[in-house]
Design a protein around this motif. Structure first.
Motif, PDB file in Angstrom:
ATOM      1  N   ASP A   1      96.549  61.029 -17.793  1.00  0.00           N
ATOM      2  CA  ASP A   1      95.007  61.034 -17.893  1.00  0.00           C
ATOM      3  C   ASP A   1      94.504  59.769 -18.871  1.00  0.00           C
ATOM      4  N   PRO A   2      93.196  59.504 -19.126  1.00  0.00           N
ATOM      5  CA  PRO A   2      92.938  58.492 -19.984  1.00  0.00           C
ATOM      6  C   PRO A   2      93.447  58.494 -21.434  1.00  0.00           C
ATOM      7  N   ALA A   3      93.321  59.846 -22.041  1.00  0.00           N
ATOM      8  CA  ALA A   3      93.671  60.012 -23.320  1.00  0.00           C
ATOM      9  C   ALA A   3      95.235  59.589 -23.646  1.00  0.00           C
ATOM     10  N   SER A   4      96.163  60.035 -22.433  1.00  0.00           N
ATOM     11  CA  SER A   4      97.572  59.849 -22.783  1.00  0.00           C
ATOM     12  C   SER A   4      98.160  58.680 -22.525  1.00  0.00           C
ATOM     13  N   VAL A   5      97.465  57.762 -21.678  1.00  0.00           N
ATOM     14  CA  VAL A   5      98.122  56.274 -21.482  1.00  0.00           C
ATOM     15  C   VAL A   5      97.139  55.176 -21.678  1.00  0.00           C
ATOM     16  N   LEU A   6      95.831  55.361 -22.283  1.00  0.00           N
ATOM     17  CA  LEU A   6      94.898  54.588 -22.620  1.00  0.00           C
ATOM     18  C   LEU A   6      94.458  54.628 -24.041  1.00  0.00           C
ATOM     19  N   GLY A   7      94.835  55.405 -24.769  1.00  0.00           N
ATOM     20  CA  GLY A   7      94.572  55.793 -26.301  1.00  0.00           C
ATOM     21  C   GLY A   7      94.495  54.583 -27.236  1.00  0.00           C
ATOM     22  N   THR A   8      93.670  54.419 -28.082  1.00  0.00           N
ATOM     23  CA  THR A   8      93.940  53.547 -29.230  1.00  0.00           C
ATOM     24  C   THR A   8      95.231  53.619 -30.039  1.00  0.00           C
ATOM     25  N   GLY A   9      95.531  54.984 -30.287  1.00  0.00           N
ATOM     26  CA  GLY A   9      96.682  55.313 -31.079  1.00  0.00           C
ATOM     27  C   GLY A   9      97.894  54.930 -30.394  1.00  0.00           C
ATOM     28  N   LEU A  10      98.077  54.857 -29.037  1.00  0.00           N
ATOM     29  CA  LEU A  10      99.142  54.130 -28.422  1.00  0.00           C
ATOM     30  C   LEU A  10      99.321  52.563 -28.861  1.00  0.00           C
ATOM     31  N   SER A  11      97.993  51.887 -28.796  1.00  0.00           N
ATOM     32  CA  SER A  11      98.314  50.393 -28.990  1.00  0.00           C
ATOM     33  C   SER A  11      98.653  50.100 -30.511  1.00  0.00           C
ATOM     34  N   ILE A  12      98.125  51.267 -31.476  1.00  0.00           N
ATOM     35  CA  ILE A  12      98.650  50.920 -32.728  1.00  0.00           C
ATOM     36  C   ILE A  12     100.189  51.251 -33.002  1.00  0.00           C
ATOM     37  N   LYS A  13     100.543  52.340 -32.151  1.00  0.00           N
ATOM     38  CA  LYS A  13     102.000  52.542 -32.292  1.00  0.00           C
ATOM     39  C   LYS A  13     102.975  51.311 -31.711  1.00  0.00           C
ATOM     40  N   MET A  14     102.516  50.865 -30.664  1.00  0.00           N
ATOM     41  CA  MET A  14     103.070  49.565 -29.905  1.00  0.00           C
ATOM     42  C   MET A  14     103.540  48.539 -31.046  1.00  0.00           C
ATOM     43  N   ALA A  15     102.296  48.273 -31.919  1.00  0.00           N
ATOM     44  CA  ALA A  15     102.107  47.186 -32.884  1.00  0.00           C
ATOM     45  C   ALA A  15     103.083  47.533 -34.148  1.00  0.00           C
ATOM     46  N   LEU A  16     102.855  48.863 -34.362  1.00  0.00           N
ATOM     47  CA  LEU A  16     103.681  49.396 -35.682  1.00  0.00           C
ATOM     48  C   LEU A  16     105.280  49.422 -35.395  1.00  0.00           C
ATOM     49  N   VAL A  17     105.431  49.746 -34.228  1.00  0.00           N
ATOM     50  CA  VAL A  17     106.964  49.531 -33.985  1.00  0.00           C
ATOM     51  C   VAL A  17     107.588  48.274 -34.265  1.00  0.00           C
ATOM     52  N   SER A  18     106.903  47.354 -33.925  1.00  0.00           N
ATOM     53  CA  SER A  18     107.327  46.232 -34.180  1.00  0.00           C
ATOM     54  C   SER A  18     107.338  45.588 -35.564  1.00  0.00           C
ATOM     55  N   ILE A  19     106.023  45.853 -36.084  1.00  0.00           N
ATOM     56  CA  ILE A  19     105.765  45.234 -37.366  1.00  0.00           C
ATOM     57  C   ILE A  19     106.731  46.104 -38.435  1.00  0.00           C
ATOM     58  N   LEU A  20     107.058  47.372 -38.137  1.00  0.00           N
ATOM     59  CA  LEU A  20     107.991  48.225 -38.970  1.00  0.00           C
ATOM     60  C   LEU A  20     109.390  47.641 -39.017  1.00  0.00           C
ATOM     61  N   GLY A  21     109.711  47.670 -37.939  1.00  0.00           N
ATOM     62  CA  GLY A  21     111.312  47.093 -37.616  1.00  0.00           C
ATOM     63  C   GLY A  21     111.593  45.705 -38.016  1.00  0.00           C
ATOM     64  N   GLY A  22     110.554  44.659 -37.722  1.00  0.00           N
ATOM     65  CA  GLY A  22     110.562  43.462 -37.938  1.00  0.00           C
ATOM     66  C   GLY A  22     109.999  42.412 -36.877  1.00  0.00           C
ATOM     67  N   ILE A  23     108.817  42.173 -37.233  1.00  0.00           N
ATOM     68  CA  ILE A  23     108.059  41.438 -36.145  1.00  0.00           C
ATOM     69  C   ILE A  23     108.747  40.043 -35.732  1.00  0.00           C
ATOM     70  N   GLY A  24     108.726  39.736 -34.560  1.00  0.00           N
ATOM     71  CA  GLY A  24     109.251  38.358 -34.060  1.00  0.00           C
ATOM     72  C   GLY A  24     110.722  38.483 -34.011  1.00  0.00           C
ATOM     73  N   THR A  25     111.420  39.634 -34.220  1.00  0.00           N
ATOM     74  CA  THR A  25     112.987  39.648 -34.118  1.00  0.00           C
ATOM     75  C   THR A  25     113.351  40.322 -32.756  1.00  0.00           C
ATOM     76  N   LEU A  26     114.450  40.396 -32.557  1.00  0.00           N
ATOM     77  CA  LEU A  26     114.974  41.131 -31.173  1.00  0.00           C
ATOM     78  C   LEU A  26     115.133  42.563 -31.503  1.00  0.00           C
ATOM     79  N   SER A  27     115.704  42.823 -32.473  1.00  0.00           N
ATOM     80  CA  SER A  27     116.095  43.979 -32.923  1.00  0.00           C
ATOM     81  C   SER A  27     115.186  44.967 -33.691  1.00  0.00           C
TER      82      SER A  27
END
Length: 349
Positions: A252-278
């Motif tokens: 449904d729109p909330a599960s696959v189009l929510g703003t929290g999902l976008s933030i999580k995508m960015a945060l996963v990369s920023i927390l681990g190390g932006i611009g790196t493979l691992s």
């Protein structure tokens, strides 16, 4: 030599350190992937297998976001739009028109890539936080469109029929096939990142991120390469959305189009190390375990606790570890290598 002399002349890390650190990172990543292949052989609990799938899904999303946000430096906070477009396109093609779900997944990625080019054509006129705000607005508009689009199920959403099961219809009773498909998607997205990192696209993306004016003066078409990064990132993000739809059999729109999902995508990369493979893989493991931990600890009464933790992590990372966990590890390795060099020269006391 006195301590003052050591302090006044800080030792430089050896020139070969970045290459050694990168080699260590690749070896660690390869070892983790080999271990991941055998996880279902030792983890029998469906709930634990599901957590492993969630980690792989979050890692795949973060690695896909890393192409445009990490390498090209374009902080898109609306990537959930392409995740949802991929999920809805594949689901509609499979459930309404009977297209093979594997082909529908690729079609979803293609549709998302085309739409990202249309969106990026206008949004890349903006820079910095204006671009980030524009992507949030676009994602919100797309969510509203799907919420009011009856053919796409509206606010009620869509259900994938499970009257048949097997690899040909991408529906399984066990978690194990989903685990291996999620792992395959992650490996595919990592390979795309690795190819970009080592190709001239990677050099152009990093030049656009670090020195856009210098890159333009050297003849690099900034908009063209930003659009390429955006389209490739959106394609792989949509593949992740299609997989989510097939795994959950309902969207449904909330599960696959929510703003929290976008933030999580960015945060996963920023927390681990932006611009790196691992980095995104590491960040996905940390965030998913926090998610599941708060869910188990607080249950239904703790709704929103993960968002509070996300906000706290953003503040901590921005203030103390702007290069993420991988950046902290590289700095620690550089200091350790410098101390070892000083000890070898008899300068350290």
């Amino acid at each position: 030599m006195s301590n003052n002399a050591v302090v006044s002349q800080p030792a430089e890390p050896p020139q070969s350190l970045p290459r050694k650190t990168a080699g260590t990172g690749y070896a660690l990543m390869l070892a983790l992937l080999v271990i991941a292949v055998f996880v279902p052989q030792f983890v029998d609990s469906p709930s634990h297998q599901n957590i492993a799938i969630l980690i792989l899904m979050a890692a795949q999303m973060g690695v896909a976001w890393n192409i445009v946000g990490g390498y090209a430096g374009q902080v898109s906070l609306g990537q959930a739009a392409f995740y949802g477009i991929g999920a809805y396109t594949s689901t509609l093609l499979f459930a309404q028109f009977g297209l093979n779900p594997w082909l529908a997944m690729i079609a979803g990625g293609g549709v998302a890539a085309l739409i990202s080019i249309v969106i990026g054509w206008s949004c890349f006129r903006l820079k910095g936080h204006y671009f980030a705000m524009a992507t949030i607005a676009v994602a919100e508009i797309i969510q509203i469109v799907f919420t009011n689009w009856e053919f796409a199920g509206g606010a009620v959403g869509l259900t994938i029929p499970m009257d048949q099961q097997g690899w040909d219809v991408f529906v399984f009773a066990s978690k194990v096939p989903y685990y291996y498909i999620a792992l395959g998607l992650l490996v595919l997205t990592l390979l795309a990142n690795l190819m970009i990192e080592r190709s001239y696209f990677g050099y152009y993306f990093r030049a656009i991120k670090d020195e856009p004016d210098a890159a333009r003066s050297l003849g690099v078409n900034l908009r063209k390469y930003k659009l390429i990064a955006f389209a490739v990132s959106s394609f792989f993000t949509a593949l992740g959305g299609s997989f989510y739809a097939q795994k959950e059999l309902y969207i449904d729109p909330a599960s696959v189009l929510g703003t929290g999902l976008s933030i999580k995508m960015a945060l996963v990369s920023i927390l681990g190390g932006i611009g790196t493979l691992s980095g995104p893989v590491l960040g996905a493991g940390i965030l998913t375990l926090i998610d599941e931990g708060t869910r188990a600890l607080f249950g239904g009464t703790g709704r929103g606790t993960d968002l509070i933790i996300y906000a706290a992590l953003i503040i901590v990372v921005a203030v103390y570890y702007p290069n993420g966990v991988i950046g902290w590890f590289k700095s620690w390795m550089a200091r350790r290598q410098a101390v070892q060099s000083q000890v070898a020269r008899g300068e350290h006391q």
